[in-house]
Every structure is written in structure tokens, then in C-alpha cells.
Design an enzyme around this catalytic site. Structure first.
Site, mmCIF file in Angstrom:
data_model
loop_
_atom_site.group_PDB
_atom_site.id
_atom_site.type_symbol
_atom_site.label_atom_id
_atom_site.label_comp_id
_atom_site.label_asym_id
_atom_site.label_seq_id
_atom_site.Cartn_x
_atom_site.Cartn_y
_atom_site.Cartn_z
ATOM 1 N N THR A 142 0.886 -1.165 -0.148
ATOM 2 C CA THR A 142 -0.058 0.070 -0.268
ATOM 3 C C THR A 142 0.989 1.061 0.146
ATOM 4 O O THR A 142 1.855 1.410 0.776
ATOM 5 C CB THR A 142 -0.946 0.099 1.061
ATOM 6 O OG1 THR A 142 -1.435 1.287 1.223
ATOM 7 C CG2 THR A 142 -0.298 -0.031 2.568
ATOM 8 N N VAL A 143 0.510 2.315 -0.829
ATOM 9 C CA VAL A 143 1.457 3.273 -0.884
ATOM 10 C C VAL A 143 1.245 4.445 0.322
ATOM 11 O O VAL A 143 1.904 5.043 0.666
ATOM 12 C CB VAL A 143 1.167 4.315 -2.354
ATOM 13 C CG1 VAL A 143 1.574 3.525 -3.459
ATOM 14 C CG2 VAL A 143 -0.501 4.606 -2.407
ATOM 15 N N ASP A 144 -0.061 4.045 0.930
ATOM 16 C CA ASP A 144 -0.291 4.869 2.232
ATOM 17 C C ASP A 144 0.402 4.605 3.416
ATOM 18 O O ASP A 144 0.343 5.253 4.496
ATOM 19 C CB ASP A 144 -1.911 4.534 2.406
ATOM 20 C CG ASP A 144 -2.741 5.293 1.531
ATOM 21 O OD1 ASP A 144 -2.493 6.280 0.867
ATOM 22 O OD2 ASP A 144 -3.946 4.729 1.446
ATOM 23 N N MET A 190 -1.928 11.486 -2.047
ATOM 24 C CA MET A 190 -2.682 10.514 -1.701
ATOM 25 C C MET A 190 -2.580 10.515 0.007
ATOM 26 O O MET A 190 -1.433 10.944 0.491
ATOM 27 C CB MET A 190 -2.533 9.222 -2.144
ATOM 28 C CG MET A 190 -2.864 9.229 -3.798
ATOM 29 S SD MET A 190 -2.683 7.676 -4.528
ATOM 30 C CE MET A 190 -3.488 7.975 -6.156
ATOM 31 N N GLY A 191 -3.372 9.883 0.587
ATOM 32 C CA GLY A 191 -3.517 9.500 1.965
ATOM 33 C C GLY A 191 -4.835 9.783 2.731
ATOM 34 O O GLY A 191 -5.018 11.145 3.035
ATOM 35 N N ARG A 192 -5.549 8.741 2.661
ATOM 36 C CA ARG A 192 -6.836 9.006 3.338
ATOM 37 C C ARG A 192 -6.886 9.294 4.864
ATOM 38 O O ARG A 192 -7.595 10.142 5.170
ATOM 39 C CB ARG A 192 -7.806 7.666 3.095
ATOM 40 C CG ARG A 192 -9.228 7.673 3.459
ATOM 41 C CD ARG A 192 -9.818 6.567 3.034
ATOM 42 N NE ARG A 192 -10.018 6.364 1.851
ATOM 43 C CZ ARG A 192 -10.477 6.992 0.971
ATOM 44 N NH1 ARG A 192 -11.660 7.713 1.387
ATOM 45 N NH2 ARG A 192 -10.653 6.747 -0.380
ATOM 46 N N TYR A 297 -2.633 9.487 -9.897
ATOM 47 C CA TYR A 297 -1.947 8.324 -10.341
ATOM 48 C C TYR A 297 -0.225 8.328 -10.524
ATOM 49 O O TYR A 297 0.348 7.396 -10.427
ATOM 50 C CB TYR A 297 -2.615 7.787 -11.538
ATOM 51 C CG TYR A 297 -3.892 7.103 -11.358
ATOM 52 C CD1 TYR A 297 -4.549 7.188 -9.923
ATOM 53 C CD2 TYR A 297 -4.775 6.430 -12.337
ATOM 54 C CE1 TYR A 297 -5.844 6.648 -9.686
ATOM 55 C CE2 TYR A 297 -6.055 5.722 -12.282
ATOM 56 C CZ TYR A 297 -6.604 5.888 -10.987
ATOM 57 O OH TYR A 297 -7.566 5.431 -10.647
ATOM 58 N N ARG A 300 1.970 7.187 -7.973
ATOM 59 C CA ARG A 300 1.931 5.794 -7.557
ATOM 60 C C ARG A 300 2.441 4.972 -8.490
ATOM 61 O O ARG A 300 2.650 3.482 -8.516
ATOM 62 C CB ARG A 300 0.822 5.166 -6.869
ATOM 63 C CG ARG A 300 -0.522 4.993 -8.058
ATOM 64 C CD ARG A 300 -1.740 4.667 -7.263
ATOM 65 N NE ARG A 300 -2.764 4.208 -8.226
ATOM 66 C CZ ARG A 300 -3.860 3.862 -8.230
ATOM 67 N NH1 ARG A 300 -4.313 4.222 -6.845
ATOM 68 N NH2 ARG A 300 -4.719 3.528 -8.940
#
Length: 419
Positions: A142-144, A190-192, A297, A300
Site C-alpha cells: 500500500t502506498v499509504d 494521496m493519504g486518506r 496516479y 504511484r
């Protein structure tokens, strides 16, 4: 012992190095023909099992499989598809077991984040309940960077490197034009729920006044006035301000700043557009000219600038997943265990899937500075080794040369699901 086949699937958002993990799985399985027969890959992740759409990786040459190590995205196709609980959705889990039984699949390698680890855990439980032996190994991705226990998640190191490079380069651009043009540049990452990616932008700073000047994290509710004061201060002191903002930044009452009002297949709120929201604050309250960019996108998928550490770990975890299965392990996930920061040393560990399924690891408080608008030195010590080294793909005609799979499908043996 008779060799049994394996099923490998990629899940959720893809990364620059998820195929390096696939490479590790397939090459290691091929090195143990006495235990593992054919590795089947799910076409579009877990949907490949439900639809009995299996890609026969035996049809791919050794050279093609090796090329997966430097190829971004999901070579076999991924999907955001959430299997619900066993009690409310038993039919889908039983379908997985039926497909595994039909193709003599004794190993299930599920390459994804917390939701995927939960699915692998449930499949392991159901296989036992149904009397069908299936060894389920979760493989982190996961990139997160929000899986617990493991020091880092494959995919994160490369996206962190991309964001740090983008921050430095865009910062130089803004600084050169700030006298007569843009004063504030905003980069959305990104990063929720976890701010790891946005935090990595801090690696771009080498001296006082270097960008980024402000980092907005999901872990810290946005204090609009404090934020605007910092932006004004940066412009007055340095002539410009670079802001990096995570898509998951929330207001003081807990609402996402960029809530689109819709949800994805996992039930997560669809986010996007926090950068223009923040830009509007800057324009309306301070009157500064601005530009913003949404990495989306690009961050990632950027295999051309991947972290060598990330690539090495992604492959190692795929290899370790197969070795754990061969050793008889079930319902576990291989992990990265940090031994030291500098020099960075690590080894492979393992954790039961029950401890990581549906669990998010957010940035610890000691990694966020007192203002809530930047990170601490301890955070930087954690991040630095994860972006270390370059692992460039081969180039052809001036562009990266990535793997192209034959993608030979396995003949179906069961009725269509739901028929």
C-alpha cells in the site's frame, strides 16, 4: 508430497513495485517445483477467482517474469472489490474454495492492504471449516504505508521518493517566478487517514527557507487561521510558499475537506480536490496568486524514479510469502523489521493476519511537530532510508521498457458464478 498449484492476486490501488512482489512470488515458486506446481494469477485481482478467470503464469518466459521487477502498476490487473463478512456473504467465499478445488490450488497469496489481509484471513478460516486445505499468506502492499506491525509497506518508499523529488523541483520553479508570478504552490498527495506520503515531502528540505513550508496531514484537524498565518509568514520571509496537503485532511468537526459525497467499493469516502479547496482559502483570505497540482496516479505509477530500497523489499516479501507457505505457515503476513536507521538494516518477520486485518497505522504523534504544520526530525530519520537508492528500469527508444505479458487464460471448469 504432491505439488499443488498456487493462486496470486493483486488488490486495491496498484504501486510502482507491486509487480516486483509478483516477480518474487513467481520466481520463488518456480524454484520449488516439488512443492508448487503452477502459479495462477487472478485477472483483475480477487475477481479472477470469483469469475474463474485465471492467468497461467507458466506461459510467461523467465525473462518476462524477471521484467516484472521493473514494471509498474498491476500486470495481472487489480480491483477494488470488498468481500463482506463470512456470515453475510458466505456464497462468495465458498465460490473461492470451489475454484481452488477445481484447479487443485493449495496456496493463496493475496497482495494488498488491510482489507486484503482480512480477506485472506477469512479464506483461511473457511477452508478449514470446509475441510479444504488452503494455505493463505497475505503479502503487504500500500502506498499509504498504513499497515501495522511492518516497518514499511512496499509501494510507499517509491511514492515518497516521487513526492520529495516533485516538491524540490516544483519548489525551484516557484521560487524562480515568485517575484512577478505565483506566490503559493499547493501539491495534493494521496493519504486518506494517514499522512505518510505528504510527510515524505519534508525530505526535500535541506536548509531554512527550502520547501515545503507547510504540510497538512489527516492526523491534524485543519486550523485555517494558523495555516493562513504560516503561508503569509513564508511569503513574507522567503518570497513564496510551497504547501503539501494530504487528500484526507479534515476540518475541526471531523469532515473531509475534499469529500465528494460518494463511496468506493470498500465503503470508503471518495476523496479528491483538496488542493483547489486550500487554494481558494489562500486566494480569498490572502489574495496571493497560486498554482496547484494533484499528483494522483502519477505518484504511484512512477517506476522510473522508484526507491531501490522499496524494490528490494517488495521482491523480498513476495519471496518470503512463498517460503512461509512451503514451511507450512498459514494465515500470516511477512513483514519488514527495522534493525537500525543508519545504516538502514532490516530483516523479514511475520505476523498473524488477525493482527493486521482491517487495521490502519497512522503517523505517531512524535512524528508531527508542535504546530501541526510540519514533521519532526524523528519522522525524517524514519523516512530517509526508505527512499534511498535508484533502481532505474531499462530504456528503449527513450522510454522505459516494461514487461508485456502473454496473459494465457486457464480453461474454465465450473459454471459461471451466480448462474
Amino acid at each position: 508430497m504432491t505439488a499443488r498449484n498456487a493462486f496470486y492476486a493483486q488488490s486495491g490501488g496498484v504501486t510502482a513495485v507491486i509487480n516486483a512482489t509478483a516477480c518474487g512470488v513467481i520466481e520463488t515458486a518456480r524454484a520449488h517445483p516439488e512443492r508448487i506446481g503452477t502459479v495462477y494469477a487472478g485477472r483483475h485481482g480477487i475477481l479472477g477467482a470469483l469469475q474463474e478467470a485465471l492467468i497461467d503464469t507458466a506461459g510467461e518466459s523467465a525473462e518476462t517474469i524477471a521484467a516484472l521487477r521493473h514494471t509498474p502498476a498491476g500486470a495481472f490487473g487489480s480491483a477494488r472489490y470488498k468481500l463482506k463478512g463470512l456470515e453475510e456473504n458466505r456464497a462468495e467465499y465458498e465460490r473461492l474454495i470451489d475454484v481452488f478445488r477445481a484447479h487443485d490450488i493449495g496456496y493463496f497469496f493475496y497482495n494488498g492492504g488491510g482489507d486484503s489481509q482480512d480477506t485472506a484471513h477469512k479464506v483461511s478460516q473457511l477452508g478449514e471449516a470446509m475441510g479444504y486445505p488452503i494455505q493463505c499468506i497475505g503479502v503487504p502492499k500500500t502506498v499509504d504505508n498504513d499497515l501495522p506491525v511492518t516497518d514499511t509497506c512496499p509501494g510507499f518508499g517509491s511514492v515518497a521518493k516521487y513526492i520529495a523529488v516533485a516538491t524540490r523541483e516544483a519548489g525551484l520553479d516557484v521560487a524562480s517566478m515568485a517575484e512577478t508570478s505565483t506566490k503559493v504552490f499547493i501539491l495534493e498527495t494521496m493519504g486518506r487517514h494517514a499522512g505518510w506520503i505528504a510527510a515524505a515531502s519534508a525530505l526535500a528540505r535541506e536548509g531554512e527557507g527550502d520547501p515545503p513550508h507547510v504540510i497538512l496531514l489527516p492526523e491534524v484537524p485543519l486550523d485555517e487561521q494558523r495555516f493562513l498565518d504560516r503561508v503569509r509568514e513564508s511569503v513574507e520571509r522567503f518570497g513564496y510558499c510551497v504547501v503539501v496537503v494530504s487528500e484526507g485532511v479534515k476540518t475541526a468537526d471531523g469532515q473531509f475537506l475534499a469529500d465528494q459525497g460518494t463511496r468506493d467499493a470498500f465503503g470508503h469516502v471518495q476523496l479528491g480536490g483538496v488542493a483547489p479547496t486550500v487554494a481558494a482559502m489562500v486566494k480569498n483570505q490572502l489574495g496571493y496568486k497560486y498554482h496547484y497540482a494533484i499528483a494522483d496516479y502519477l505518484q504511484r505509477a512512477a517506476r522510473h524514479i522508484a526507491s531501490a530500497t522499496d524494490v528490494e523489499q517488495a521482491y523480498a516479501l513476495g519471496k518470503a510469502a512463498v517460503e512461509l507457505a512451503i514451511a507450512g505457515e498459514d494465515a500470516v503476513m511477512p513483514t519488514i523489521v527495522r534493525e537500525s536507521d543508519s545504516p538502514y538494516r532490516w530483516h523479514i518477520g511475520r505476523v498473524p493476519l488477525a493482527e493486521v486485518a482491517n487495521v490502519e497505522a497512522r503517523m505517531p504523534a512524535e512524528y508531527i511537530d508542535e504546530s501541526g504544520l510540519f514533521v519532526t526530525e524523528s519522522c525524517l530519520r524514519y523516512l530517509r532510508p526508505l527512499i534511498a537508492g535508484e533502481d532505474y528500469p531499462p530504456y528503449r527508444n527513450g522510454l522505459p521498457d516494461y514487461a508485456r505479458l502473454a496473459g494465457r487464460m486457464v480453461e474454465k471448469r465450473l459454471p459461471a458464478f451466480g448462474a
